[in-house]
Design a protein around this motif. Structure first.
Motif, PDB file in Angstrom:
ATOM      1  N   TYR A 147      76.782 -11.101  61.596  1.00 15.08           N
ATOM      2  CA  TYR A 147      77.758 -10.012  61.516  1.00 15.08           C
ATOM      3  C   TYR A 147      77.030  -8.772  61.040  1.00 15.08           C
ATOM      4  O   TYR A 147      76.382  -8.786  59.985  1.00 15.08           O
TER       5      TYR A 147
ATOM      6  N   ARG B 147      77.253 -17.109  60.321  1.00 12.82           N
ATOM      7  CA  ARG B 147      77.179 -16.484  61.639  1.00 12.82           C
ATOM      8  C   ARG B 147      76.660 -15.062  61.493  1.00 12.82           C
ATOM      9  O   ARG B 147      76.594 -14.533  60.376  1.00 12.82           O
TER      10      ARG B 147
ATOM     11  N   LYS C 279      92.411 -16.836  67.067  1.00 11.81           N
ATOM     12  CA  LYS C 279      93.112 -15.559  67.169  1.00 11.81           C
ATOM     13  C   LYS C 279      94.619 -15.786  67.291  1.00 11.81           C
ATOM     14  O   LYS C 279      95.417 -15.103  66.663  1.00 11.81           O
TER      15      LYS C 279
ATOM     16  N   ALA D  79      93.789 -12.580  54.959  1.00  6.22           N
ATOM     17  CA  ALA D  79      93.343 -11.364  55.611  1.00  6.22           C
ATOM     18  C   ALA D  79      92.030 -11.559  56.342  1.00  6.22           C
ATOM     19  O   ALA D  79      91.298 -10.620  56.587  1.00  6.22           O
ATOM     20  N   VAL D  80      91.719 -12.791  56.630  1.00  8.13           N
ATOM     21  CA  VAL D  80      90.601 -13.074  57.525  1.00  8.13           C
ATOM     22  C   VAL D  80      91.136 -13.947  58.646  1.00  8.13           C
ATOM     23  O   VAL D  80      92.184 -14.575  58.516  1.00  8.13           O
ATOM     24  N   LEU D  81      90.402 -13.939  59.727  1.00 12.07           N
ATOM     25  CA  LEU D  81      90.828 -14.749  60.856  1.00 12.07           C
ATOM     26  C   LEU D  81      90.872 -16.209  60.422  1.00 12.07           C
ATOM     27  O   LEU D  81      89.885 -16.728  59.908  1.00 12.07           O
TER      28      LEU D  81
ATOM     29  N   TYR E   7      90.603 -20.100  60.364  1.00  9.89           N
ATOM     30  CA  TYR E   7      89.857 -21.101  61.112  1.00  9.89           C
ATOM     31  C   TYR E   7      90.225 -22.508  60.668  1.00  9.89           C
ATOM     32  O   TYR E   7      90.512 -22.748  59.500  1.00  9.89           O
TER      33      TYR E   7
ATOM     34  N   THR F 107      89.117  -7.501  65.037  1.00  7.55           N
ATOM     35  CA  THR F 107      88.537  -8.641  64.349  1.00  7.55           C
ATOM     36  C   THR F 107      87.778  -9.438  65.403  1.00  7.55           C
ATOM     37  O   THR F 107      88.379  -9.879  66.393  1.00  7.55           O
ATOM     38  N   ASN F 108      86.483  -9.552  65.192  1.00  3.79           N
ATOM     39  CA  ASN F 108      85.647 -10.163  66.233  1.00  3.79           C
ATOM     40  C   ASN F 108      85.901  -9.516  67.587  1.00  3.79           C
ATOM     41  O   ASN F 108      86.039 -10.176  68.620  1.00  3.79           O
TER      42      ASN F 108
ATOM     43  N   ALA G  96      86.864   0.268  62.307  1.00  2.26           N
ATOM     44  CA  ALA G  96      85.751  -0.688  62.335  1.00  2.26           C
ATOM     45  C   ALA G  96      86.219  -2.082  62.757  1.00  2.26           C
ATOM     46  O   ALA G  96      87.412  -2.399  62.727  1.00  2.26           O
ATOM     47  N   ASP G  97      85.248  -2.881  63.138  1.00  6.84           N
ATOM     48  CA  ASP G  97      85.504  -4.293  63.395  1.00  6.84           C
ATOM     49  C   ASP G  97      85.272  -5.050  62.089  1.00  6.84           C
ATOM     50  O   ASP G  97      84.242  -4.876  61.431  1.00  6.84           O
ATOM     51  N   GLY G  98      86.212  -5.867  61.708  1.00  8.09           N
ATOM     52  CA  GLY G  98      86.121  -6.567  60.425  1.00  8.09           C
ATOM     53  C   GLY G  98      85.389  -7.874  60.492  1.00  8.09           C
ATOM     54  O   GLY G  98      85.444  -8.638  59.527  1.00  8.09           O
ATOM     55  N   GLY G  99      84.723  -8.138  61.651  1.00 12.37           N
ATOM     56  CA  GLY G  99      84.103  -9.450  61.775  1.00 12.37           C
ATOM     57  C   GLY G  99      85.195 -10.502  61.806  1.00 12.37           C
ATOM     58  O   GLY G  99      86.076 -10.467  62.667  1.00 12.37           O
ATOM     59  N   ASP G 100      85.167 -11.396  60.838  1.00 12.32           N
ATOM     60  CA  ASP G 100      86.233 -12.397  60.769  1.00 12.32           C
ATOM     61  C   ASP G 100      87.438 -11.889  59.986  1.00 12.32           C
ATOM     62  O   ASP G 100      88.435 -12.595  59.851  1.00 12.32           O
ATOM     63  N   ALA G 101      87.332 -10.677  59.446  1.00 14.30           N
ATOM     64  CA  ALA G 101      88.397 -10.193  58.565  1.00 14.30           C
ATOM     65  C   ALA G 101      89.411  -9.330  59.314  1.00 14.30           C
ATOM     66  O   ALA G 101      89.068  -8.572  60.220  1.00 14.30           O
ATOM     67  N   LEU G 102      90.687  -9.460  58.906  1.00 13.89           N
ATOM     68  CA  LEU G 102      91.770  -8.620  59.422  1.00 13.89           C
ATOM     69  C   LEU G 102      91.946  -7.395  58.527  1.00 13.89           C
ATOM     70  O   LEU G 102      92.250  -6.303  58.986  1.00 13.89           O
TER      71      LEU G 102
ATOM     72  N   TRP H 223      84.366 -15.566  56.254  1.00 20.94           N
ATOM     73  CA  TRP H 223      84.209 -15.110  54.861  1.00 20.94           C
ATOM     74  C   TRP H 223      84.314 -16.306  53.904  1.00 20.94           C
ATOM     75  O   TRP H 223      83.542 -17.233  54.030  1.00 20.94           O
TER      76      TRP H 223
ATOM     77  N   GLN I 113      87.580 -19.405  69.568  1.00 13.73           N
ATOM     78  CA  GLN I 113      87.956 -18.030  69.207  1.00 13.73           C
ATOM     79  C   GLN I 113      89.393 -17.741  69.632  1.00 13.73           C
ATOM     80  O   GLN I 113      90.178 -17.178  68.867  1.00 13.73           O
TER      81      GLN I 113
ATOM     82  N   LEU J 217      81.578   1.839  56.842  1.00 17.35           N
ATOM     83  CA  LEU J 217      82.717   1.563  55.967  1.00 17.35           C
ATOM     84  C   LEU J 217      82.442   1.992  54.530  1.00 17.35           C
ATOM     85  O   LEU J 217      83.123   1.569  53.620  1.00 17.35           O
TER      86      LEU J 217
ATOM     87  N   PHE K 110      91.677  -3.528  59.443  1.00 15.58           N
ATOM     88  CA  PHE K 110      90.689  -3.327  60.509  1.00 15.58           C
ATOM     89  C   PHE K 110      91.330  -3.221  61.886  1.00 15.58           C
ATOM     90  O   PHE K 110      92.323  -3.912  62.181  1.00 15.58           O
TER      91      PHE K 110
END
Lengths: 200, 631
Positions: free
Chosen positions: A126, A124, A194, A32-34, A36, B140-141, B111-117, A135, A190, A66, B137
């Motif tokens: 944020y 980075r 993505k 659940a994070v982008l 990398y 993301t970025n 909101a924007d989750g930064g690196d998080a989805l 994360w 990026q 949030l 979110f």
């Protein structure tokens, strides 16, 4: 000279192996994070440092619209800098979740730090603070002697590798990013990340 | 010395290979799950849903978003045996983390989750979970996340159910797993919809945390099929509801064991599959089978294909004996293989659906005389013909007989069945006068032998012989007995010489042919009432077999003492043989011997009443034997 050439060739071979061994482990992509890879992680980060966690400070604060959450500020004394903050300085990483007394908030996507732990951190900006890039993808334990970075199949560095190999890969990634910027194709890391995330 | 560097190189190379081997194989853990260190003490967590995903065309309506997130929650109970459940409390408009508001939410956040989805926060105290919130979110970025409700997510899209399942796994106490195929694995590269289906490692994780319920292994179930029937032409919509439906690419649907193309259906949620276009199929019940990663389920007779409504149009014959057994044909329309016909409530015997318009079978025995309904049941549809069949315990029937062209006095026997004694009866045996002609009718040797009045009216020009029998015109002292197949009369028929062998002459009871017509009737002794018996026609078949007169040994068309002398000459004095051994065989035992002459003498002079058929007229031998006849 012939001996020197052989030594150089061997160094190149080992370096190539080190790079291979690092990138091979980069197929792990967070849920659940982008997601990398190590090169993307390096390119996205403002700081890449090796240091010791000297303090963990937990507190409640608004999370930028949030809600109120528990954050943990992780204070790291920089011992070796691959990018950004200089050795001898301290950086402060903000992490979602933490403990105040016996109350806790846990976020599985957040990295875990332990006071006294030696770590490799990619960080980075944020929401006005420094966060681990990607994360939990942006934090790794390092041996006390600083030689080995402990990877995890779930992370971009998928297995234990030498810090030297990581450094080599980071240098290559940054050089590649510089060339890309020079060639006018900004943000390839990026975009690639993505796309990887979108393909899930 | 010169070899040491070489050895050293080899050692280094081997070491390198060893390192390569160690680091080159990703670790595989039998139990890869990890726990966050907190769990829900009541084995349950309540939650609210904010169905606020903005791109409705992709994310679906609010109701659909709720359904999908509920599937993510249900997976942890329905796909495992874990003693844990998420309890849905309703909708909310909250969309931020708050572990102290008593409302656990699953929501989309602008909101924007930064690196998080997406992210989940589990809160509690001393290892006891007391709250959780899950946020998906918007960006993301600063790049938009497109949340998808159905189908394999296209590039740039994210499956709501899969990510919800993963995040709710965190909410119940699981951390990221080291097992790559697990929903809780940190990496989902190359995986979209499969996240919806829990891996054994996910199951092991939640079951270790909350122990197991006393239930069977997780299974896919079909609980309802709506509608339960549809046209045999197909193309209609059918909805299956159940448990543990996964997604299209993981699912196979079979109708009557034939796989149905997945262009005709889709898995809408974990509990609903919609068939948008049923295939065509012959009318009748079919099974439905659903197969996916979780298992397989087959529901026999789950769905009925129907044609147009089935209907009975006619029954033939409309009348039959109380004992049943006679053949009957039901005609109708839209009859199917599963059609069930009953006559008077009893199932048709040996029923065969010949085609969509015809069912054949035998009449079941009736419970009582009189009319009964004939009913057709086909699936849920029923067609009834009221009083369409009548059980009649009174029968009159003509026998089947054979005779060659030119035969004389071929007997057509008329028999009667009645549950009660009869005072009288009247009938008319009808036939084709161009083939046969009646010569007379007698009541000898039967139930009417003692009748005081027998009227016979042979009207060969009309093809009918009328018979009226009155047992006792002055009272009830003499009656025709009750019983089955009691001989009432014998009508003797001559077959015309020009009759064509193979012709079958119906022998019916068409009383309307005579002048005056005869009303077919039995008069009951019990109450003097006339009843109309059921008619069972017989026939006379014209056969190409020699005709002879039994006992006429010398072939002079008479039976007299010269036949006895002819037989004895043949047997004992070497006299000429007969042209028809069957005629010499007076006792029809298949042999020519002295007993034939003795029987004939007895018939001629000592009161023996009759000889075996053909008797009294000419005809073919009705009994097969080793001797024949050349006439």
């Amino acid at each position: 000279m012939p001996g020197s050439t052989k030594k150089n060739r061997r160094r190149l071979t080992l370096a190539a192996f080190a790079v291979w061994s690092v990138t091979l482990g980069a197929s792990s992509l967070p849920a659940a994070v982008l997601p990398y890879t190590l090169p993307l992680l390096a390119q996205k980060s403002r700081h890449i440092i090796v240091g010791e966690v000297v303090a963990l400070e937990c507190y409640r604060a608004p999370f930028h619209g949030l809600g109120d959450v528990i954050f943990t500020d992780v204070v790291i004394r920089v011992e070796r800098s691959l990018k950004g903050a200089a050795a001898g300085t301290e950086i402060r990483i903000q992490v979602l979740g933490g403990e105040i007394g016996t109350a806790f908030q846990h976020c599985a996507e957040s990295p875990r730090f332990v006071k006294g732990e030696k770590v490799l951190v990619f960080a980075r900006d944020y929401q006005g603070a420094l966060w681990a890039t990607g994360w939990h993808q942006g934090k790794y334990s390092v041996d006390r002697d600083g030689s080995t970075v402990h990877g995890d199949p779930k992370l971009p560095i998928g297995r234990d590798v030498s810090l030297a190999a990581v450094e080599e890969e980071v240098r290559r990634a940054m050089a590649s990013a510089s060339r890309s910027v020079g060639e006018g194709s900004a943000g390839p890391a990026q975009a690639a990340a993505k796309q990887e995330g979108a393909a899930r | 010395m010169s070899r040491r560097p070489l050895l050293s190189h080899r050692r280094r190379a081997l070491r390198a290979v060893a390192v390569l081997f160690v680091v080159g194989i990703p670790p595989t853990a039998a139990s890869g799950f990890e726990l966050i260190g907190a769990s829900w003490p009541d084995h349950a967590a309540t939650f609210w849903i904010n169905p606020n995903f903005p791109e409705e065309a992709l994310a679906g309506s609010a109701d659909r978003q709720i359904e999908l997130i509920l599937c993510g929650a249900a997976a942890w109970r329905d796909q495992t045996r874990a003693d844990f459940q998420f309890i849905y409390k309703g909708t909310t408009n909250r969309s931020s983390f708050n572990s102290r508001d008593g409302v656990n939410i699953v929501a989309w956040s602008a909101a924007d989750g930064g690196d998080a989805l997406a992210a989940t926060i589990v809160a509690g105290d001393k290892g006891v979970a007391t709250a959780f919130d899950v946020l998906f979110f918007d960006t993301t970025n600063n790049e938009t996340n497109h949340w998808s409700s159905s189908g394999e997510p296209a590039p740039g899209q994210l499956d709501i159910v899969g990510v919800a399942t993963h995040e709710l796994g965190h909410a119940l106490g699981l951390n990221h797993s080291a097992t790559q195929q697990a929903t809780m694995f940190a990496s989902v590269s190359g995986r979209g919809l499969p996240l919806r289906t829990l891996h054994s490692d996910d199951r092991a994780g939640v079951e270790s945390l909350y122990s197991t319920r006393a239930v069977g292994e997780p299974a896919v179930l079909i609980s309802s099929v709506t509608p339960e029937s549809g046209p045999n032409t197909g193309a209609n919509e059918v909805v299956l509801e159940g448990l543990n439906f996964t997604y299209d690419a993981d699912t196979q649907l079979l109708v009557d064991e034939t796989p149905l193309s997945n262009t005709r259906w889709s898995v809408e949620t974990c509990s609903r599959l919609r068939v948008t276009s049923m295939p065509s199929h012959a009318a009748g019940l079919v099974s439905l089978r659903l197969v996916n990663t979780i298992g397989s389920v087959t529901i026999e007779d789950a769905y009925r294909y129907v044609g147009a409504s089935p209907r009975i149009l006619a029954v033939n014959p409309v009348e039959g004996p109380l004992t049943g057994g006679i053949s009957v044909t039901i005609t109708g329309e839209n009859l199917a293989a599963d059609a069930v016909v009953t006559i008077g409530g009893q199932a048709l015997l040996d029923a065969v659906v010949v085609d969509a318009a015809t069912i054949e079978g035998r009449v079941p025995a009736g419970a009582a005389e009189g009319p009964v309904d004939v009913q057709l049941e086909q699936g849920t549809e029923v067609s009834v013909l009221d009083d369409a069949f009548t059980y009649n315990p009174y029968l009159i029937l003509a026998s089947d007989t054979k005779a060659p062209p030119g035969a004389t006095d071929a007997p057509a026997r008329v028999r009667v069945s009645s549950p009660v004694a009869l005072q009288a009866m009247a009938f008319a045996l009808s036939y084709d006068p161009l083939i046969v002609q009646a010569t007379r009718a007698v009541t000898d040797g039967g139930g009417a032998a003692a009748a005081e009045f027998v009227g016979v009216n042979v009207q060969n020009d009309l093809g009918v012989t009328q018979v009226e029998i009155v047992m006792d015109p002055d009272g009830d002292a003499i009656v025709f007995p009750a019983g089955d197949d009691v001989l009432a009369a014998t009508v003797f028929l001559d077959v015309l010489p020009n009759a064509v062998p193979g012709t079958v002459v119906p022998l019916g009871f068409d009383g309307s042919r005579g002048v005056p017509p005869v009303e077919l009737s039995f008069t009951r002794e019990t109450d003097g009432q006339k009843v109309r018996p059921l008619v069972l026609p017989g026939s006379l078949e014209v056969v190409d077999e020699p005709s002879f007169l039994r006992g006429d040994a010398n072939g002079d068309t008479k039976r007299d003492v010269s036949d006895v002398i002819f037989s004895l000459d043949f047997l004992f004095k070497g006299g000429p043989g007969a042209s028809c051994d069957d005629a010499v065989d007076s006792n029809d035992d298949g042999q020519i011997d002295i007993s034939d002459a003795i029987l004939l003498l007895g018939f001629l002079f000592q009161g023996v009443e009759s000889l075996p058929a053909p008797y009294p007229g000419t005809g073919p031998d009705p009994t097969p034997d080793a001797i024949g006849c050349e006439r």
